[in-house]
Structures are given as structure tokens and as C-alpha cells.
Design an enzyme around this catalytic site. Structure first.
Site, mmCIF file in Angstrom:
data_model
loop_
_atom_site.group_PDB
_atom_site.id
_atom_site.type_symbol
_atom_site.label_atom_id
_atom_site.label_comp_id
_atom_site.label_asym_id
_atom_site.label_seq_id
_atom_site.Cartn_x
_atom_site.Cartn_y
_atom_site.Cartn_z
ATOM 1 N N GLU A 1 0.826 -1.211 0.000
ATOM 2 C CA GLU A 1 0.000 0.000 0.000
ATOM 3 C C GLU A 1 0.860 1.262 0.000
ATOM 4 O OE1 GLU A 1 -2.722 -0.692 3.311
ATOM 5 O OE2 GLU A 1 -4.066 -1.773 1.956
ATOM 6 N N ASP B 1 -8.685 -8.865 3.328
ATOM 7 C CA ASP B 1 -8.443 -7.800 4.294
ATOM 8 C C ASP B 1 -9.560 -7.693 5.323
ATOM 9 O OD1 ASP B 1 -7.400 -5.645 5.549
ATOM 10 O OD2 ASP B 1 -7.872 -4.185 4.004
ATOM 11 N N GLU C 1 -13.019 -2.411 11.644
ATOM 12 C CA GLU C 1 -12.881 -1.610 10.429
ATOM 13 C C GLU C 1 -13.958 -1.928 9.394
ATOM 14 O OE1 GLU C 1 -9.088 -2.018 8.517
ATOM 15 O OE2 GLU C 1 -9.746 -0.943 6.733
#
Ligand code: GCW
Length: 830
Positions: free
Chosen positions: A302, A381, A409
Site C-alpha cells: 500500500e 483484508d 474496520e
């Protein structure tokens, strides 16, 4: 006698039983409120044997739990001749108790709780294999007492399942937290370590109580400054508050640190100067923090710097740092979350899920023995449902740990209830079939391939909010994480039961209601967000919170579901797809590759199927998508009812705090439901067999109401507003009215509006010009736009007659324009 023996007399015992305090949630599961009355047959003396700091901590904790103030503290010559708790390490305790001579010592950081009698005295022994073991044994005994379990006769030996039981915090040095939902950092503020570390110490105590032994305090997207010389004394202060609780300090480091803070021209891991820099830097850390735990590394991921910049691989990068740590016993946790986020969407073979295996499997056997490859539980993820990462089965010569996420998240950000223990257990129990019976829990413990190290790391992201994680019930995830890392064989039911008793007391109705809510919550959340393994259908490019079905498509991030007018799901088969399934052992391939075998809950993760495809359940895929969203939203509403049944049975503070969140969740589940079903309805062109999708007879669109000042606007993405439109008030105050033309009765009147974070709106509800209700939209939801993150619901109750005029008046402050989506009338009584 050569062993130091400190005696604490617990005075004031029982005196706290009736004292009422405000329940802020700050005490989490360490309330000890029921330790007192039923435990009155327990001794009032605590004898701590040995010199260790953690033994003293344990002694103090016992005294604190028993609501006493320590008196007569200090060294004494012999065991008290009266009932007492006696705690210490095996090496210090067993000489005092000859009858234990033929027994085994507790292993490592394990403990043995044992009652023995000496003449007229009875002793509750808390024997640790080490200092930490004493501390863990003490917390375990206190939990038993608080859960009102039998403690009169004890003989309980426990050993942690794996040596690494860490947590990670994604805290930035400026005090913000990446993916944190409960306030600012307890460690940092303004580029430095906070001067007041009280909360950090309290956090360490909480972690110790569930057996956690390490904490990486800063974001894996790490600022190189963390390794700057001026930072080291500050880190040492955090290590000091962790130490009494046996929690080792660890930090996340950036690979480019040798350049960024070391002033070198390169961070090439094979450069001798770079190796030297890591060695010196690590030596300096250990000089100040001798029990330092080690580093966590996110590299080549990332946009982070990494060894690829020099044509090197993760083994090169990990090993150079690991060698520096090795001399001091430190660990290097290297994250397997390495993938290309510029994948080619048009390439049907491209697959992010393959990345970790493709990259790391060839490095097996090439890593130093203090390197641990830290693998997210699934290959994408932290989605609401993923298969176990194939990498767990693919590195027999490498230490591994599993990375879990307590901070929610992708699972509702602590505004939705989502107890993740059942999900984690499915992963931990999943058999990779690589070497006989090899569930993930056995692999990460190191047992499968006889590794000395391995274990667990979870991203927690507690904040300065008094209750640590925002939603009081979200703490069950932190508790559950620690308990599973200690013993992954514990059932979800046991963990839910323990946590509820410790957090809310032992009232059977409270325990059964909250446990039931927890245990059902993951499936509920999955139902209205992303069923059949499709992934959480959230806004992938934004805050990962509300719905955003198409955001994952047509970009390089690779969280694709490839839904179009013909079908849905990622083809990851060996035969026709990306070949991902081929990364598993043959036995697991057999489970996922043939469509006929693949479990429904992972179908769309593994296969692309047409909408009419029939599931094992007998439903078509499209009907399942519709049904699970309607069921999920209805069950979210039911969570409110379940919670309301506890009114008066628990403290008002936490009752209303949870109620507020459950009501919000029920409203937001409707937003999710509608977004997903409408999107799939439009895309597939297949109608809902039950006729619900696209038909909302109780709903009046704001744009269809009589508007004064309000103007209709399009909402993006369209599926996050009913009919794709809302109305906004550009200036002053505006109104939207409708004449009520239904059966008279008492109605729940739901107003759907958008609560952006760039302003405050005030809403007033009138019936025939009488003010009936008013509210303010001032929440901090994660967007400044009208969309699935901000869509919110307010419900008022009112007796309505035909011809009544229902009017909403909106007034805005700041950038938020008192937006309205629709109102809905539900008959609730006559
Ligand atoms: O889940 C994703 C998050 C990023 C995070 C990354 C990671 C810290 O969206 O915020 O970065 O994973 O795990 O590295």
C-alpha cells in the site's frame, strides 16, 4: 528463610459491596463487583512470595479486587498461620509446601491454582511457571470468583497456547489513530509520547488480565521518527508503565528508517552500513528497554517503502533487522499483507487473494529464526467472511502468527454490534490438511512444525474514550481475542458467558440475553452487509463503513466481486479462474473447487455463478441476497428489543449507551439492506420472490413531499438513498410536508436523513403545526457527503388521523444542508 515473603492484610473487605458508582465502562471486565459477597469465605490475607515485580503486581491486584486496602504490608518471616492466598513462582513456592514435591512445575508462563491445607490453615496457591504465570493465575482466579464459580477447592493448571500473544495499535505520533473508533491515542499526542500515561498503564493491566504479553504501540504505516534518538527515552516511559503487567513494548518500523532517521544514503537490506545501522539502533533500544519485544514491519505494501526498491525480497529485509534483534531476544513480526494495489481489473486471472502466498511461500526456510510471518486471517483484508489464508499451510519452515482485527474496520466500526469470536474460531479451527490434522490454531502455535515461536497479534486501536472502544459491547472482542490466544479451544459460548458475567454481573437474564445478542451478531451483520463470501460490500475507496456496492469494482485494489447483469462472485477456481484455490492442500481444494462441494457461505469468494444458481440451502443466489438482507435488518431491530428487556437490570449509564448504538444500528441496517437489494435488483433484473424489493408501501420519498425551500438532488452512489434522491435546504430553514391518508392509529414515524460531519442540522417534526419532536444531526459519521455512511434514521411515535399534515422542518449550520431522504409510517397500535 531465603525467600522474601510479603504479607498483605486485606482490610475493608466486603465494605464495597453496596457502594454504587458510575459505570463508565472504564473498568471493562475488571469490575470485581461480584468478587465480594459470595466470596466472603475467601481469606483476607495475601502472601506474595519472591522478589519479582509481577508477583508484587499480582498481590496488589488481589487486594484491590477484594476491595481492601493493604495493611501490614511488608516482609515477614513465615507463612501466616491462617487462611491465605499464597502466590509466587514454582521455584519459590514449592520449598514451602513439601506436599507439592512430587508435582510437576507449571510450564513457562502457565500457572497452577491449587488449594492445600496446613493444620488449621487453608491456602489458595497461585503458582506460576514464571512471574508472568503468577500474574495470569491471579487474574484467572479473580475471574472465577467474579463469575461465581467454585473456588473452595482448586486444582487448575493452564498453559498459554502460544508464546506470542500481542496486540497492535495503529496510533500515529500526532495522536490520531488509523481505523480507530474510540477517540485519540492513549500513547501519543502532538508528535510525542503523552506526558500522562495513566491510561497506557491501565490498558496494560487489562491486557495482562487476558494473558496478552506484548503491545506494538504505533501504526504499521509507521513514522520513521519512532526510531529517532530523541524518541527513545519517550518509548522507555511507555515500557515502564507496561512492565509491571508483563506487557512487552514493541514498535512498528518503516523500512526506510536508515535513510529517514539514520542519514544513510540507502536502506538496501544487503548493504553493510544498513545492517550496522539496525544493529546500533536496536542495541540502543535494549540499553534503555531491556525487555523490549521487537518490531512489526509493513513493507512493500500500500505504498510503503520496502526491499523491492533495491530488487531485494522480504527475507533479505526481515533478516537484517532480525539479526540485530536476535542478540537481545527480540522478535521481528513481518506482515504478509503485501500485494499490488494497482492490479489490472480487466485481467480475469488477476487476484489480490493470491498475493501473500505467491510472494511469501517461496521464501519458506529463508528467514532467521526470530522472524515471524504475520498473516491476516483471510487472504484479502479483514472482511466479514473470508476463508483461512492459504499461506498458513504453506510455510512449514517458518514461524507464523495470525493477525486478527478487534477494531471493527469492516464490521461496523463499533457502531454496529459484531462479536467476532465465532468468526475467528471458524478460521482457527479450519483444517488446512497439510500434515495430518492441522487446524490453523495448531499451525500458528508452532506445534505443527515444532517451532519454538508463533502465535497471535490483533489490531485493537483503543482510544481515550472512557470505555476504550466506543461501543460498550465491543469490549467482548478484545476480551475474546485474549482468551482465544490463550486457549483457542474455548468455545464462543464460554467466552461470551465469561465476558458478560465479568462486565455486567451474574444476573441470569442479563447473562443469557447479552450472550445471545453477542453470539448472533456476526451472522446478523454478515446478513445485511455481504453474504455468501462476497466480501463486505462497503465503500472500499472511503472509510470502509457504509454500503458502496460498486466501489470495489473497476479499480486496482482487487477487492472485486465482479457482479454484472449475468452473475456474481470471483472465479478463483483452478479450472477456469485465478487459480487461487490451487494454493490450498488437495483436501481443501476438494472442498472449494467443485461447485457442488463449496459451502454456501464462501460460494461467491470462490466462484462466479449466475443469479439463479441454486445454493445448498435450496434458494437461488439472488433470493438469498434479498432474504439475508431483509432478515439481517429485522434481526438488527430485534437486538434493540432484546436489549430493552434488560432495562432496570443493569446500570442506567451503560444501558442507555448501548441502547443508543443498537437503535442506530437497526436504522443503519435498513440503509445497508436497501442499498444492497436495490443494487442487485437493478443489476440482475431479477425480482424478489417475496415482492419486497422496490416496494416500500410505508415510505414517502422526500422529493415527493410538498417542499418549501427544499430542493431535490441526486445522491451518489445512487443505491444509498431511496430512489437515488434526497432533498437539501440550501439556505435558512426549509420544510417538507405530506397529508396523512392512512388508517388512523399510533404510528412510528421514521425520518431518514443524512448526518454529515461537515455541519449540524436541526430537524423539527410537526403534525398540524404542533411540534411533536425535534432532534439535531451532529454525529461524527465518517463522511461529509450524503451517502451510505451518513444516512441515519430518527423515529418518533405519534397518534395520526386521516388528513393530518405531517411536516419536517430542517435548518442547517455549516456545510450540511439538513438533507432528507424519506419518511416512513409504521402502525404500532390503535
Ligand atoms: O485494512 C487495511 C486498512 C489500512 C491498513 C492496512 C494494513 C494500516 O484499510 O488502514 O493500514 O489494512 O493492514 O496495513
Amino acid at each position: 528463610m531465603n525467600h522474601r515473603l510479603a504479607l498483605f492484610l486485606v482490610v475493608g473487605w466486603l465494605s464495597f459491596c453496596c457502594h454504587v458508582r458510575a459505570e463508565t465502562g472504564a473498568e471493562a471486565w475488571l469490575r470485581y463487583s461480584s468478587v465480594k459477597p459470595p466470596a466472603s469465605s475467601l481469606p483476607g490475607l495475601v502472601a506474595a512470595v519472591g522478589n519479582g515485580e509481577m508477583v508484587r503486581t499480582a498481590g496488589r491486584e488481589l487486594v484491590r479486587a477484594l476491595a481492601g486496602k493493604p495493611a501490614n504490608q511488608g516482609p515477614v518471616g513465615a507463612l501466616p498461620n491462617a487462611n491465605a492466598f499464597v502466590l509466587g513462582q514454582w521455584k519459590d513456592i514449592h520449598p514451602l509446601f513439601p506436599e507439592l514435591n512430587r508435582s510437576r512445575a507449571p510450564a513457562g508462563n502457565g500457572f497452577w491454582l491449587k488449594t492445600v491445607r496446613h493444620g488449621r490453615a487453608k491456602y489458595w496457591l497461585i503458582i506460576g511457571g514464571s512471574d508472568r504465570g503468577v500474574l495470569y493465575g491471579t487474574f484467572s482466579l479473580l475471574a472465577r470468583i467474579a463469575e461465581q464459580k467454585e473456588v473452595a477447592t482448586l486444582n487448575d493448571r493452564q498453559t498459554p497456547s502460544a508464546p506470542i500473544r500481542w496486540v497492535s495499535e495503529w496510533d500515529n505520533l500526532d495522536g490520531s489513530i488509523e481505523r480507530g473508533y474510540a477517540g485519540r491515542s492513549i500513547f501519543f499526542d502532538n508528535g510525542a509520547v503523552r506526558s500522562d500515561l495513566t491510561r497506557a498503564g491501565e490498558y496494560a493491566r487489562m491486557l495482562a488480565s487476558i494473558g496478552i504479553n506484548g503491545c506494538a504501540i504505533n501504526n504499521v504505516n509507521a513514522s520513521p521518527r519512532i526510531l529517532g534518538a530523541e524518541f527513545l527515552p519517550q518509548l522507555a516511559r511507555i515500557a515502564d508503565v507496561f512492565r509491571p503487567w508483563g506487557v512487552k513494548l514493541a514498535v512498528s518500523v518503516d523500512m526506510s528508517s536508515p535513510v529517514a532517521v539514520g542519514g544513510l544514503k540507502t536502506f538496501d537490506p544487503l548493504d553493510a552500513q544498513v545492517a550496522e545501522w539496525w544493529r546500533k539502533t536496536v542495541d540502543a533500544i535494549y540499553q534503555k528497554i531491556p525487555d523490549f519485544g521487537g518490531f512489526v514491519v509493513k513493507a512493500d505494501s500500500e505504498g510503503r517503502s520496502g526491499p523491492s526498491q533495491y530488487g531485494r525480497n522480504a527475507a533479505d529485509a526481515a533478516n537484517v533487522i532480525a539479526l540485530a534483534l536476535h542478540r537481545h531476544g527480540g522478535l521481528l513480526m513481518y506482515r504478509a499483507f503485501v500485494y499490488n494495489h494497482h492490479l489490472d481489473w480487466t485481467d480475469p486471472k488477476a487476484d489480490r487473494a493470491r498475493a501473500a502466498y505467491d510472494y511469501f511461500q517461496p521464501l519458506d526456510g529463508k528467514l532467521e529464526n526470530n522472524v515471524v510471518i504475520q498473516i491476516k486471517y483471510g487472504p484479502i483484508d479483514f472482511q466479514v467472511r473470508e476463508p483461512a489464508s492459504p499461506l498458513f499451510g504453506a510455510m512449514p519452515n517458518t514461524n507464523q502468527s495470525i493477525e486478527l482485527q478487534v477494531t471493527q474496520e469492516y464490521t461496523g466500526q463499533q457502531r454496529h454490534l459484531c462479536f467476532l469470536v465465532p468468526m475467528w474460531k471458524e478460521i482457527l479451527d479450519f483444517d488446512m490438511h497439510v500434515n495430518g490434522e492441522t487446524p490453523v490454531k495448531k499451525i500458528v502455535s508452532g506445534k505443527t512444525w515444532h517451532h519454538r515461536i508463533g502465535g497471535y497479534n490483533a489490531v485493537v486501536n483503543v482510544g481515550l474514550d472512557e470505555n476504550w472502544l466506543g461501543h460498550p459491547l465491543a469490549m467482548a472482542n478484545l476480551y475474546g481475542y485474549g482468551r482465544l490466544a490463550w486457549n483457542p479451544d474455548l468455545s464462543s459460548e464460554t467466552i461470551a458467558d465469561e465476558w458478560t458475567r465479568l462486565t455486567f454481573g451474574n444476573n441470569p437474564q442479563v447473562v443469557s440475553t447479552i450472550s445471545k445478542m453477542l453470539l448472533s451478531s456476526w451472522h446478523i451483520y454478515e446478513g445485511y452487509t455481504g453474504p455468501l463470501g462476497i466480501g463486505t460490500l462497503t465503500d472500499i475507496l472511503g472509510p470502509h463503513y457504509g454500503p458502496g456496492i460498486e466501489s470495489s469494482e473497476r479499480n486496482g485494489w482487487g477487492q472485486w466481486h465482479r457482479s454484472d447483469e449475468h452473475g456474481t462472485g470471483m472465479d478463483r477456481t483452478i479450472a477456469s479462474g485465478t487459480g487461487y484455490i490451487g494454493q490450498y492442500s488437495p483436501a481443501v481444494q476438494k472442498l472449494y473447487e467443485p461447485l457442488a462441494n463449496c459451502p454456501d457461505e464462501l460460494l461467491l469468494f470462490m466462484h462466479h455463478v449466475p443469479y439463479p444458481h441454486i445454493l445448498h440451502s435450496g434458494k437461488t443466489v439472488i433470493q438469498h441476497i434479498y432474504d439475508s438482507h431483509y432478515d439481517g435488518a429485522a434481526q438488527a431491530e430485534n437486538l434493540v428489543t432484546q436489549w430493552e428487556s434488560l432495562h432496570g437490570q443493569i446500570d442506567e449509564e451503560r444501558y442507555s449507551e448501548v441502547l443508543k448504538r443498537q437503535e442506530y444500528q437497526a436504522g443503519h441496517a435498513i440503509v445497508w439492506r436497501d442499498a444492497v437489494v436495490n443494487w442487485f435488483h437493478r443489476t440482475s433484473g431479477v425480482d424478489d420472490a417475496q415482492g419486497r424489493v422496490g416496494h416500500n408501501p410505508d415510505r414517502v420519498e422526500a422529493e415527493d413531499m410538498q417542499l418549501s425551500g427544499y430542493v431535490p438532488v441526486d445522491v451518489t452512489p445512487w443505491e444509498t438513498a431511496s430512489g437515488g434522491k434526497a432533498v437539501v435546504c440550501k439556505e435558512g430553514s426549509c420544510s417538507a410536508s405530506v397529508r396523512f391518508d392512512r388508517k388512523p392509529g399510533i404510528y412510528d414515524l421514521a425520518t431518514q436523513y443524512f448526518d454529515q460531519n461537515n455541519g449540524i442540522s436541526h430537524y423539527e417534526l410537526f403534525v398540524n403545526d404542533h411540534l411533536v419532536d425535534s432532534w439535531t444531526a451532529d454525529d461524527r459519521l465518517p463522511s461529509d457527503k450524503m451517502n451510505g455512511h451518513t444516512s441515519s434514521r430518527h423515529t418518533s411515535s405519534k397518534n395520526l388521523r386521516r388528513e393530518d399534515v405531517v411536516k419536517i422542518v430542517g435548518r442547517s449550520e455549516g456545510g450540511e444542508q439538513a438533507p432528507l431522504d424519506y419518511i416512513e409510517f409504521y402502525l404500532s397500535g390503535y
